[in-house]
Design a protein around this motif. Structure first.
Motif, PDB file in Angstrom:
ATOM      1  N   ILE A   1       0.082  51.181 -34.223  1.00 17.56           N
ATOM      2  CA  ILE A   1      -0.826  51.938 -35.092  1.00 17.56           C
ATOM      3  C   ILE A   1      -0.573  51.547 -36.551  1.00 17.56           C
ATOM      4  CG2 ILE A   1      -1.437  54.225 -35.945  1.00 17.56           C
ATOM      5  CD1 ILE A   1      -0.925  55.323 -33.215  1.00 17.56           C
ATOM      6  N   SER A   2      -1.631  51.085 -37.202  1.00 14.35           N
ATOM      7  CA  SER A   2      -1.508  50.709 -38.615  1.00 14.35           C
ATOM      8  C   SER A   2      -2.037  51.787 -39.546  1.00 14.35           C
ATOM      9  CB  SER A   2      -2.238  49.394 -38.882  1.00 14.35           C
ATOM     10  OG  SER A   2      -3.581  49.447 -38.414  1.00 14.35           O
ATOM     11  N   LYS A   3      -2.880  52.683 -39.018  1.00 13.65           N
ATOM     12  CA  LYS A   3      -3.386  53.772 -39.856  1.00 13.65           C
ATOM     13  C   LYS A   3      -3.942  54.878 -38.981  1.00 13.65           C
ATOM     14  CE  LYS A   3      -6.191  54.736 -43.968  1.00 13.65           C
ATOM     15  NZ  LYS A   3      -7.165  54.189 -44.951  1.00 13.65           N
ATOM     16  N   ILE A   4      -3.774  56.124 -39.423  1.00 10.19           N
ATOM     17  CA  ILE A   4      -4.334  57.288 -38.735  1.00 10.19           C
ATOM     18  C   ILE A   4      -5.205  58.036 -39.732  1.00 10.19           C
ATOM     19  CG2 ILE A   4      -3.831  59.421 -37.488  1.00 10.19           C
ATOM     20  CD1 ILE A   4      -1.096  58.254 -36.807  1.00 10.19           C
ATOM     21  N   ASN A   5      -6.429  58.328 -39.346  1.00  6.69           N
ATOM     22  CA  ASN A   5      -7.358  59.056 -40.214  1.00  6.69           C
ATOM     23  C   ASN A   5      -7.709  60.387 -39.580  1.00  6.69           C
ATOM     24  OD1 ASN A   5      -8.249  56.924 -42.367  1.00  6.69           O
ATOM     25  ND2 ASN A   5      -8.288  55.847 -40.410  1.00  6.69           N
ATOM     26  N   PHE A   6      -7.341  61.487 -40.255  1.00  3.46           N
ATOM     27  CA  PHE A   6      -7.711  62.816 -39.801  1.00  3.46           C
ATOM     28  C   PHE A   6      -8.967  63.230 -40.554  1.00  3.46           C
ATOM     29  CE2 PHE A   6      -3.092  62.693 -39.273  1.00  3.46           C
ATOM     30  CZ  PHE A   6      -2.997  63.039 -37.933  1.00  3.46           C
ATOM     31  N   GLY A   7      -9.950  63.751 -39.845  1.00  5.54           N
ATOM     32  CA  GLY A   7     -11.177  64.180 -40.498  1.00  5.54           C
ATOM     33  C   GLY A   7     -11.737  65.417 -39.852  1.00  5.54           C
ATOM     34  N   SER A   8     -12.508  66.179 -40.614  1.00  5.80           N
ATOM     35  CA  SER A   8     -13.115  67.386 -40.057  1.00  5.80           C
ATOM     36  C   SER A   8     -14.258  67.029 -39.113  1.00  5.80           C
ATOM     37  CB  SER A   8     -13.637  68.283 -41.191  1.00  5.80           C
ATOM     38  OG  SER A   8     -14.563  67.574 -41.992  1.00  5.80           O
ATOM     39  N   PHE A   9     -14.805  65.817 -39.251  1.00  6.31           N
ATOM     40  CA  PHE A   9     -15.882  65.388 -38.355  1.00  6.31           C
ATOM     41  C   PHE A   9     -15.341  64.448 -37.282  1.00  6.31           C
ATOM     42  CE2 PHE A   9     -18.008  66.569 -42.254  1.00  6.31           C
ATOM     43  CZ  PHE A   9     -19.068  67.328 -41.794  1.00  6.31           C
ATOM     44  N   THR A  10     -14.689  63.364 -37.706  1.00  6.95           N
ATOM     45  CA  THR A  10     -14.179  62.389 -36.754  1.00  6.95           C
ATOM     46  C   THR A  10     -12.790  61.949 -37.173  1.00  6.95           C
ATOM     47  OG1 THR A  10     -16.412  61.556 -36.363  1.00  6.95           O
ATOM     48  CG2 THR A  10     -14.595  60.166 -35.648  1.00  6.95           C
ATOM     49  N   SER A  11     -11.862  61.969 -36.239  1.00 13.21           N
ATOM     50  CA  SER A  11     -10.547  61.378 -36.472  1.00 13.21           C
ATOM     51  C   SER A  11     -10.526  60.012 -35.805  1.00 13.21           C
ATOM     52  CB  SER A  11      -9.444  62.267 -35.899  1.00 13.21           C
ATOM     53  OG  SER A  11      -9.404  63.503 -36.576  1.00 13.21           O
ATOM     54  N   SER A  12      -9.688  59.129 -36.304  1.00 12.00           N
ATOM     55  CA  SER A  12      -9.656  57.775 -35.748  1.00 12.00           C
ATOM     56  C   SER A  12      -8.296  57.145 -35.984  1.00 12.00           C
ATOM     57  CB  SER A  12     -10.754  56.901 -36.381  1.00 12.00           C
ATOM     58  OG  SER A  12     -10.577  56.841 -37.790  1.00 12.00           O
ATOM     59  N   ILE A  13      -8.033  56.050 -35.246  1.00 12.33           N
ATOM     60  CA  ILE A  13      -6.804  55.297 -35.429  1.00 12.33           C
ATOM     61  C   ILE A  13      -7.146  53.820 -35.559  1.00 12.33           C
ATOM     62  CG2 ILE A  13      -5.277  56.906 -34.226  1.00 12.33           C
ATOM     63  CD1 ILE A  13      -5.507  55.161 -31.724  1.00 12.33           C
ATOM     64  N   LEU A  14      -6.368  53.116 -36.368  1.00 10.55           N
ATOM     65  CA  LEU A  14      -6.453  51.663 -36.469  1.00 10.55           C
ATOM     66  C   LEU A  14      -5.262  51.093 -35.713  1.00 10.55           C
ATOM     67  CD1 LEU A  14      -7.408  50.986 -40.203  1.00 10.55           C
ATOM     68  CD2 LEU A  14      -8.813  50.545 -38.212  1.00 10.55           C
ATOM     69  N   VAL A  15      -5.522  50.195 -34.771  1.00  9.18           N
ATOM     70  CA  VAL A  15      -4.469  49.609 -33.948  1.00  9.18           C
ATOM     71  C   VAL A  15      -4.484  48.094 -34.135  1.00  9.18           C
ATOM     72  CG1 VAL A  15      -3.533  49.356 -31.627  1.00  9.18           C
ATOM     73  CG2 VAL A  15      -4.697  51.477 -32.279  1.00  9.18           C
ATOM     74  N   THR A  16      -3.310  47.518 -34.410  1.00  7.65           N
ATOM     75  CA  THR A  16      -3.178  46.075 -34.591  1.00  7.65           C
ATOM     76  C   THR A  16      -2.408  45.492 -33.420  1.00  7.65           C
ATOM     77  OG1 THR A  16      -3.171  46.331 -37.000  1.00  7.65           O
ATOM     78  CG2 THR A  16      -2.375  44.241 -36.117  1.00  7.65           C
ATOM     79  N   SER A  17      -3.022  44.516 -32.741  1.00  7.52           N
ATOM     80  CA  SER A  17      -2.393  43.907 -31.572  1.00  7.52           C
ATOM     81  C   SER A  17      -1.314  42.922 -31.990  1.00  7.52           C
ATOM     82  CB  SER A  17      -3.447  43.179 -30.730  1.00  7.52           C
ATOM     83  OG  SER A  17      -3.910  42.029 -31.418  1.00  7.52           O
ATOM     84  N   ALA A  18      -0.565  42.419 -31.003  1.00 10.33           N
ATOM     85  CA  ALA A  18       0.493  41.436 -31.277  1.00 10.33           C
ATOM     86  C   ALA A  18      -0.085  40.152 -31.839  1.00 10.33           C
ATOM     87  CB  ALA A  18       1.279  41.159 -29.995  1.00 10.33           C
ATOM     88  N   GLU A  19      -1.363  39.870 -31.537  1.00 10.31           N
ATOM     89  CA  GLU A  19      -2.014  38.664 -32.047  1.00 10.31           C
ATOM     90  C   GLU A  19      -2.595  38.855 -33.435  1.00 10.31           C
ATOM     91  OE1 GLU A  19      -1.423  38.767 -27.929  1.00 10.31           O
ATOM     92  OE2 GLU A  19      -2.777  40.096 -29.054  1.00 10.31           O
ATOM     93  N   GLY A  20      -2.448  40.064 -34.006  1.00  3.46           N
ATOM     94  CA  GLY A  20      -2.951  40.317 -35.348  1.00  3.46           C
ATOM     95  C   GLY A  20      -4.360  40.837 -35.420  1.00  3.46           C
ATOM     96  N   VAL A  21      -4.959  41.148 -34.274  1.00  2.00           N
ATOM     97  CA  VAL A  21      -6.321  41.693 -34.253  1.00  2.00           C
ATOM     98  C   VAL A  21      -6.258  43.202 -34.473  1.00  2.00           C
ATOM     99  CG1 VAL A  21      -8.401  42.024 -32.875  1.00  2.00           C
ATOM    100  CG2 VAL A  21      -7.099  39.890 -32.684  1.00  2.00           C
ATOM    101  N   THR A  22      -7.060  43.716 -35.407  1.00  2.00           N
ATOM    102  CA  THR A  22      -7.082  45.149 -35.709  1.00  2.00           C
ATOM    103  C   THR A  22      -8.410  45.756 -35.289  1.00  2.00           C
ATOM    104  OG1 THR A  22      -5.570  44.895 -37.590  1.00  2.00           O
ATOM    105  CG2 THR A  22      -6.914  46.885 -37.527  1.00  2.00           C
ATOM    106  N   LYS A  23      -8.341  46.858 -34.554  1.00  2.00           N
ATOM    107  CA  LYS A  23      -9.545  47.564 -34.130  1.00  2.00           C
ATOM    108  C   LYS A  23      -9.405  49.046 -34.436  1.00  2.00           C
ATOM    109  CE  LYS A  23     -11.112  44.497 -30.426  1.00  2.00           C
ATOM    110  NZ  LYS A  23     -11.562  44.434 -29.002  1.00  2.00           N
ATOM    111  N   ALA A  24     -10.543  49.707 -34.634  1.00  2.00           N
ATOM    112  CA  ALA A  24     -10.563  51.142 -34.916  1.00  2.00           C
ATOM    113  C   ALA A  24     -11.177  51.884 -33.742  1.00  2.00           C
ATOM    114  CB  ALA A  24     -11.360  51.422 -36.181  1.00  2.00           C
ATOM    115  N   PHE A  25     -10.627  53.057 -33.431  1.00  2.00           N
ATOM    116  CA  PHE A  25     -11.111  53.852 -32.305  1.00  2.00           C
ATOM    117  C   PHE A  25     -11.261  55.309 -32.732  1.00  2.00           C
ATOM    118  CE2 PHE A  25      -8.317  50.493 -30.645  1.00  2.00           C
ATOM    119  CZ  PHE A  25      -9.256  49.733 -29.961  1.00  2.00           C
ATOM    120  N   ASN A  26     -12.399  55.906 -32.359  1.00  2.00           N
ATOM    121  CA  ASN A  26     -12.611  57.333 -32.614  1.00  2.00           C
ATOM    122  C   ASN A  26     -11.768  58.163 -31.652  1.00  2.00           C
ATOM    123  OD1 ASN A  26     -14.459  57.142 -34.726  1.00  2.00           O
ATOM    124  ND2 ASN A  26     -16.169  56.872 -33.325  1.00  2.00           N
ATOM    125  N   ILE A  27     -11.210  59.247 -32.146  1.00  2.00           N
ATOM    126  CA  ILE A  27     -10.428  60.182 -31.334  1.00  2.00           C
ATOM    127  C   ILE A  27     -11.219  61.478 -31.205  1.00  2.00           C
ATOM    128  CG2 ILE A  27      -8.262  61.429 -31.090  1.00  2.00           C
ATOM    129  CD1 ILE A  27      -7.881  58.437 -30.970  1.00  2.00           C
TER     130      ILE A  27
END
Length: 540
Positions: free
Chosen positions: A325-351
């Motif tokens: 996990i490279s970043k966690i975003n808490f929000g009143s509407f949508t929370s999300s996390i940024l995840v960086t793989s071992a290959e350096g690819v970063t993706k964001a996912f809604n929680i």
């Protein structure tokens, strides 16, 4: 005539006297059932003056009366101070929800405001507003959430678990951040009641509500905290792509099902939708009916005006993404996390609220995870359905399954049954049964608490677990750390360490390991996988 007139005057005089006596008795108090010495009197008096609370037609306030959920929202939503025009707009927006219930106009207004300001969800109104046909009693835990959001709480800060109440374990973990927020604002007492309890499930009285309402009003007024308005710009969110796409439709998780109505949480909000009569339903590539739709399913739907579902697709094949996990975003509407793989690819996912999160083998929540933690994410259209994480730092509880002395790795089974390997760091401190030991002194089956720092074991607190087994000896391995193999009564081959302090009984005498023979039938007393007592029985 004179006598009757005199009698009327006398009666009138008595009535006036009685009225004056009542006024003198209660004149200092605006309600007949609250004296000035009542602990909530000051809060009630000021709330009535500013119009946030009111009494009853019989001049009572009824401070000990339990408040139902709808009426609690009536008073709390007055903090927003919306105009009649704004309230009417909100009522129209949520008419499809309000029309399902027989509520007063005041309660409908409150629920519409609460929905627009995210104090509650439509799923809550449909499933939790009533109990057995009656408006449900409001609890202290739930109104704490309402007050916190009304006061502007948006982020769930770290340290939200630091509550000092004796009954903290009874407080749902999702509610604790709101309670911590109110403690910091001075709305709630950090010490609890006279017994040190918070009493999260205790029904709320009008007096308790009055105190919280007044203190909240004071916070808003003195600190100029402006509650979020529905027409204001949403908080900035991680760019994960639009939630609604013209081609794909809307993606989310079904959280409720009532006849042809579906409650769907799609990350942006929770809303209700109605299946059209000719709606096409596809589950795992096959055409199905409404009866095959279940709560918990992840769906992709196309929606017409009025929240009418034209098509619904369920695909149970999920993508898997792993990384840190490279970043966690808490929000009143949508929370999300940024995840960086071992290959350096970063993706964001809604929680979503119902995203399943596990950390170190235990059920957890988004604010339990920290940046730098390793996670495996099960994904459906940028929505994280399951997040399984391992902490860089923290504590882990479990049972030892295996020990690899060559690579200094210990495998531990955690609460959820998952097994994870931990690397023993340099300077590792190990205690077993309160004695300092080395890694090779630990045993499979030991109950352990691991302290982790920077992904390496810093300390292990181990405790042996008593047990028994019995069966026929199949092998005796004599060495510095002897072992015994048996075929037990469950037809399982089991290997056990033999303690240096083992007590061996055979033929009524104390013997040594050299007196054991293959096919001897033995009963074992164990500490984890270490034999402490061996009793040899004669069996043909």
């Amino acid at each position: 005539m004179t006598s009757q007139k005199y009698r009327r005057i006398t009666i009138l005089f008595v009535v006036i006297l009685f009225s004056l006596s009542v006024f003198s008795a209660y004149g200092a108090s605006m309600f007949t059932d609250m004296v000035e010495t009542h602990w909530a009197y000051e809060y009630v008096e000021k709330l009535v003056d500013i119009g946030l609370m009111d009494g009853y037609e019989d001049a009572t306030f009824r401070p000990n009366q339990i408040v139902n959920t709808a009426d609690a929202l009536v008073y709390i939503t007055r903090l927003f101070n919306f105009t009649e025009e704004e309230i009417e707009k909100k009522r129209n927006e949520y008419a499809h929800v309000l029309n399902r219930f027989d509520l007063s106009e005041e309660r409908e207004n409150a629920i519409a405001i609460a929905l627009s300001e995210d104090l509650i969800t439509e799923a809550y109104v449909n499933n939790n507003l009533f109990s057995k046909g009656e408006l449900r009693e409001a609890t202290k835990a739930e109104i704490s959430k309402y007050f916190a959001i009304a006061l502007g709480m948006e982020e769930r800060e770290e340290g939200v678990y630091a509550l000092l109440y004796n009954d903290t374990d009874l407080i749902p973990e999702r509610t604790r951040p709101y309670i911590k927020f109110l403690i910091d604002k001075g709305i709630l007492d950090a010490k609890g009641d006279e017994t040190g309890n918070f009493n999260p499930n205790q029904p709320v009285t009008r007096a308790v509500l009055a105190k919280m309402l007044y203190l909240s009003y004071t916070q808003l007024h003195e600190n100029s905290i402006i509650p979020p308005k529905a027409n204001e710009k949403e908080p900035e969110r991680v760019n994960t792509g639009e939630i609604i796409d013209d081609k794909k439709g809307l993606t989310g998780i079904i959280t409720g099902k009532i006849d042809k109505f579906l409650i769907i949480d799609h990350g942006h909000r929770v809303d209700s939708y109605q299946l059209a009569k000719d709606a096409k339903i596809i589950i795992d590539g096959n055409e199905r009916s409404i009866y095959d739709i279940e709560e918990g399913m992840t769906v992709r739907v196309t929606v017409d005006e009025g929240n009418i579902i034209k098509s619904l697709t369920v695909d149970k094949d999920l993508d898997i993404f792993t990384g840190t996990i490279s970043k966690i975003n808490f929000g009143s509407f949508t929370s999300s996390i940024l995840v960086t793989s071992a290959e350096g690819v970063t993706k964001a996912f809604n929680i979503l609220d119902n995203t399943h999160i596990r950390l170190n083998g235990r059920t957890a929540y988004l604010f339990s995870i920290k940046e730098g933690d390793w996670v495996k994410v099960e994904v459906f259209d940028n929505i994280a359905l399951t997040v399984i994480g391992e902490s860089r730092d923290g504590k882990v509880e479990g049972i030892i399954k295996d020990i690899n002395l060559d690579e200094n790795i210990i495998s531990v089974e955690r609460e959820d049954g998952s097994v994870h390997e931990y690397l023993a760091g340099k300077g590792l401190i190990i205690n077993r049964n309160f004695n300092g030991v080395s890694l090779e002194d630990l045993r499979r089956g030991d109950r352990v608490v691991l302290s982790i720092a920077n992904e390496e074991l810093e300390s292990i607190e181990a405790e042996s677990v008593p047990g028994t087994d019995e069966g026929y000896i199949k092998e005796v391995f004599i060495s510095r750390t002897p072992k015994l193999t048996i075929l037990n009564h469950k037809e399982e081959i089991k290997d056990y360490h033999v303690s240096s302090k083992v007590l061996i009984k055979k033929d009524g005498e104390i013997r040594t390991i050299y007196d054991l023979r293959l096919e001897d039938y033995v009963k074992l007393n164990l500490e984890s996988d270490e034999i402490m007592v061996i009793e040899v029985e004669n069996k043909k």
